[in-house]
Structure formats: C-alpha cells, structure tokens
Motif scaffolding. Structure first.
Motif, PDB file in Angstrom:
ATOM      1  N   PHE A  37       0.807  -1.524  -0.051  1.00  0.00           N
ATOM      2  CA  PHE A  37      -0.537   0.351   0.463  1.00  0.00           C
ATOM      3  C   PHE A  37       0.855   1.362  -0.379  1.00  0.00           C
ATOM      4  CE2 PHE A  37      -2.981   2.663   2.326  1.00  0.00           C
ATOM      5  CZ  PHE A  37      -3.767   3.171   1.262  1.00  0.00           C
ATOM      6  N   ASN A  38       0.694   2.588  -1.246  1.00  0.00           N
ATOM      7  CA  ASN A  38       0.897   3.326  -1.382  1.00  0.00           C
ATOM      8  C   ASN A  38       0.125   4.595  -0.769  1.00  0.00           C
ATOM      9  OD1 ASN A  38       3.347   5.490  -1.083  1.00  0.00           O
ATOM     10  ND2 ASN A  38       2.387   5.609  -4.145  1.00  0.00           N
ATOM     11  N   PRO A  39       0.356   5.449   0.473  1.00  0.00           N
ATOM     12  CA  PRO A  39      -1.028   6.331   1.102  1.00  0.00           C
ATOM     13  C   PRO A  39      -0.595   6.774   0.082  1.00  0.00           C
ATOM     14  CG  PRO A  39       0.428   5.505   2.641  1.00  0.00           C
ATOM     15  CD  PRO A  39       1.133   4.467   1.691  1.00  0.00           C
ATOM     16  N   LEU A  40       0.180   7.309  -0.206  1.00  0.00           N
ATOM     17  CA  LEU A  40       0.659   9.150  -0.777  1.00  0.00           C
ATOM     18  C   LEU A  40      -0.258   9.204  -1.649  1.00  0.00           C
ATOM     19  CD1 LEU A  40       4.970   9.429  -0.165  1.00  0.00           C
ATOM     20  CD2 LEU A  40       2.143  10.940   1.153  1.00  0.00           C
ATOM     21  N   CYS A  41      -0.258   7.516  -2.444  1.00  0.00           N
ATOM     22  CA  CYS A  41      -1.294   7.937  -3.696  1.00  0.00           C
ATOM     23  C   CYS A  41      -2.151   7.083  -3.694  1.00  0.00           C
ATOM     24  CB  CYS A  41      -0.160   7.434  -4.677  1.00  0.00           C
ATOM     25  SG  CYS A  41      -0.457   7.472  -7.004  1.00  0.00           S
ATOM     26  N   GLY A  42      -2.447   6.560  -2.827  1.00  0.00           N
ATOM     27  CA  GLY A  42      -3.245   5.871  -2.766  1.00  0.00           C
ATOM     28  C   GLY A  42      -3.673   3.874  -3.970  1.00  0.00           C
ATOM     29  N   ASP A  43      -2.046   3.892  -3.989  1.00  0.00           N
ATOM     30  CA  ASP A  43      -1.665   2.645  -4.798  1.00  0.00           C
ATOM     31  C   ASP A  43      -1.976   1.385  -4.106  1.00  0.00           C
ATOM     32  OD1 ASP A  43      -0.982   3.923  -6.889  1.00  0.00           O
ATOM     33  OD2 ASP A  43       0.787   4.144  -5.770  1.00  0.00           O
ATOM     34  N   GLN A  44      -3.270   0.301  -4.051  1.00  0.00           N
ATOM     35  CA  GLN A  44      -2.909  -1.544  -3.197  1.00  0.00           C
ATOM     36  C   GLN A  44      -2.987  -1.597  -4.584  1.00  0.00           C
ATOM     37  OE1 GLN A  44      -4.746  -2.978  -2.386  1.00  0.00           O
ATOM     38  NE2 GLN A  44      -6.687  -2.708  -3.900  1.00  0.00           N
TER      39      GLN A  44
ATOM     40  N   GLY B  85      -4.360   1.444  -8.694  1.00  0.00           N
ATOM     41  CA  GLY B  85      -3.247   2.664  -8.870  1.00  0.00           C
ATOM     42  C   GLY B  85      -3.229   3.474  -9.922  1.00  0.00           C
ATOM     43  N   CYS B  86      -2.275   4.047  -9.942  1.00  0.00           N
ATOM     44  CA  CYS B  86      -2.337   4.993 -10.960  1.00  0.00           C
ATOM     45  C   CYS B  86      -1.230   4.427 -11.566  1.00  0.00           C
ATOM     46  CB  CYS B  86      -1.237   6.302  -9.962  1.00  0.00           C
ATOM     47  SG  CYS B  86       0.233   5.661  -9.574  1.00  0.00           S
ATOM     48  N   ALA B  87      -1.411   4.937 -13.120  1.00  0.00           N
ATOM     49  CA  ALA B  87      -0.605   3.774 -14.152  1.00  0.00           C
ATOM     50  C   ALA B  87       1.198   3.391 -13.981  1.00  0.00           C
ATOM     51  CB  ALA B  87      -0.450   5.495 -15.173  1.00  0.00           C
ATOM     52  N   ILE B  88       2.161   4.629 -13.067  1.00  0.00           N
ATOM     53  CA  ILE B  88       3.067   4.178 -12.443  1.00  0.00           C
ATOM     54  C   ILE B  88       2.567   3.184 -11.700  1.00  0.00           C
ATOM     55  CG2 ILE B  88       4.879   4.769 -12.215  1.00  0.00           C
ATOM     56  CD1 ILE B  88       5.000   6.657 -13.703  1.00  0.00           C
ATOM     57  N   SER B  89       1.672   3.058 -10.980  1.00  0.00           N
ATOM     58  CA  SER B  89       2.496   1.580 -10.246  1.00  0.00           C
ATOM     59  C   SER B  89       1.527   0.045 -11.174  1.00  0.00           C
ATOM     60  CB  SER B  89       1.112   1.614  -8.884  1.00  0.00           C
ATOM     61  OG  SER B  89      -0.049   1.773  -9.595  1.00  0.00           O
ATOM     62  N   LYS B  90       0.807   0.514 -12.143  1.00  0.00           N
ATOM     63  CA  LYS B  90       0.503  -0.789 -12.275  1.00  0.00           C
ATOM     64  C   LYS B  90       1.497  -0.995 -13.728  1.00  0.00           C
ATOM     65  CE  LYS B  90      -4.926  -1.362 -12.377  1.00  0.00           C
ATOM     66  NZ  LYS B  90      -6.167  -0.986 -13.860  1.00  0.00           N
TER      67      LYS B  90
ATOM     68  N   ALA C   1       7.713  11.836  -5.776  1.00  0.00           N
ATOM     69  CA  ALA C   1       6.619  11.165  -5.045  1.00  0.00           C
ATOM     70  C   ALA C   1       5.978  10.599  -6.246  1.00  0.00           C
ATOM     71  CB  ALA C   1       5.728  12.978  -5.643  1.00  0.00           C
ATOM     72  N   ARG C   2       6.903  10.126  -7.344  1.00  0.00           N
ATOM     73  CA  ARG C   2       6.466   9.062  -8.473  1.00  0.00           C
ATOM     74  C   ARG C   2       7.177   7.792  -8.281  1.00  0.00           C
ATOM     75  NH1 ARG C   2       1.155   8.613  -9.674  1.00  0.00           N
ATOM     76  NH2 ARG C   2       0.814  10.575 -10.684  1.00  0.00           N
ATOM     77  N   VAL C   3       8.014   7.907  -7.229  1.00  0.00           N
ATOM     78  CA  VAL C   3       9.208   6.851  -7.146  1.00  0.00           C
ATOM     79  C   VAL C   3       8.851   5.277  -6.362  1.00  0.00           C
ATOM     80  CG1 VAL C   3      11.734   6.122  -5.244  1.00  0.00           C
ATOM     81  CG2 VAL C   3      11.456   8.006  -7.536  1.00  0.00           C
ATOM     82  N   LYS C   4       7.533   6.110  -5.198  1.00  0.00           N
ATOM     83  CA  LYS C   4       7.103   5.204  -4.262  1.00  0.00           C
ATOM     84  C   LYS C   4       5.623   4.409  -5.071  1.00  0.00           C
ATOM     85  CE  LYS C   4       8.456   6.931   0.294  1.00  0.00           C
ATOM     86  NZ  LYS C   4       7.941   7.746   1.114  1.00  0.00           N
ATOM     87  N   CYS C   5       5.422   5.386  -6.182  1.00  0.00           N
ATOM     88  CA  CYS C   5       4.554   4.341  -7.519  1.00  0.00           C
ATOM     89  C   CYS C   5       5.142   3.448  -8.043  1.00  0.00           C
ATOM     90  CB  CYS C   5       3.703   5.340  -7.545  1.00  0.00           C
ATOM     91  SG  CYS C   5       2.999   6.912  -7.355  1.00  0.00           S
ATOM     92  N   ALA C   6       6.340   3.539  -7.644  1.00  0.00           N
ATOM     93  CA  ALA C   6       6.957   2.425  -8.787  1.00  0.00           C
ATOM     94  C   ALA C   6       7.842   1.650  -8.192  1.00  0.00           C
ATOM     95  CB  ALA C   6       8.205   3.435  -9.630  1.00  0.00           C
TER      96      ALA C   6
END
Ligand code: ZN
Length: 148
Positions: A34-41, A62-67, A122-127
C-alpha cells in the motif's frame, strides 16, 4: 532523448491499461502493498518451484505508474531464480533512487522504461511498491508493505 521518453511513456501507458499477469495465484504465497501517498494498493502473488519463480502475478488498484511497474515486474521476474530477482530489485532500487546509469539500464532491459520516474520523487514510491511487496512475498515477511 525526447523520442526515448515518448517510447517509455507508450510502454507505461500500455502496461497500465493492459496489465500483464493481472490475476491471483491460489497455490503460492502472497503479500499486500500500500502506498498511502498516492492510494496505490496491490496484492502480489508468487509460486516458487524450488529456487525458481515459476509464476508471479498481481491484483490491485493504483495509478498508471504503479500498475505499469507491477505489470512489467511480473513479466521480467518469471522464471528467474530468487537471487536473480533480488539482484534486479537492487538495480531497480538504484535506478529509482539514484537515476539511470548505463550498466543499470542494460541489466534492467524493458524496466528501463521507468527510468524517468527518478525525476519525480513523489512517483518513486508508486514505481517501487510492487518490488517491495514482491520482496516481502518471497522472504515471507508478514508485515504489510507501506511506503510511509
Ligand atoms: Zn501511484
């Protein structure tokens, strides 16, 4: 460099719209991220055959980057040994936190499409979410991954 950027963006959009290995595996191990900063799970599934990653998949939102990152990761890690996978984890972590270096990009292959993320902290955690969750899944850590 701009052409390369556009190509990378296409790869990310493609994987986020049509994620590969987007399914559960019932007879393996799994971990939650889970990445609470972006809401990716996401939930990451792995089935090992001895030391080999026989199958790997994920489900989540999650966002495009996380997926895209999770989708590409499952493609790259399939059939790898655990040691090879952890070496890729380190290369990916280096790419996302220190930026692209030639040797990294060679080793990472298509994962290099995420190189541009380095410029957006801010996107590093998504990736990196899928990668941290994968490591937890194979090391058997019961602690849910949170990037916070
Ligand atoms: Zn995200």
């Amino acid at each position: 460099m701009n052409e390369l950027r556009e190509l990378y963006q296409e790869v990310i959009v493609d994987h986020s719209k049509n994620p590969r290995n987007f399914r559960a595996i019932n007879d393996g191990v799994s971990a939650e991220g889970f990445n609470p900063l972006c809401g990716d799970q996401l939930t990451l599934y792995v089935r090992l055959a001895g030391d080999i990653i026989e199958d790997i998949s994920f489900l989540g939102n999650g966002c495009a980057i996380s997926k895209a990152s999770a989708s590409m990761m499952t493609q790259v890690l399939k059939s790898k040994t655990q040691a090879e996978a952890l070496a890729l984890f380190d290369s990916m972590h280096g790419l996302l936190t220190k930026g692209p270096q030639d040797s990294d990009l060679d080793a990472l292959g298509k994962l290099a499409a995420l190189a541009g993320v380095w410029e957006f902290p801010a996107r590093v955690k998504c990736a990196s979410l899928a990668w941290h969750t994968f490591r937890n899944a194979i090391t058997g850590s019961q602690k849910p991954v949170s990037t916070e």
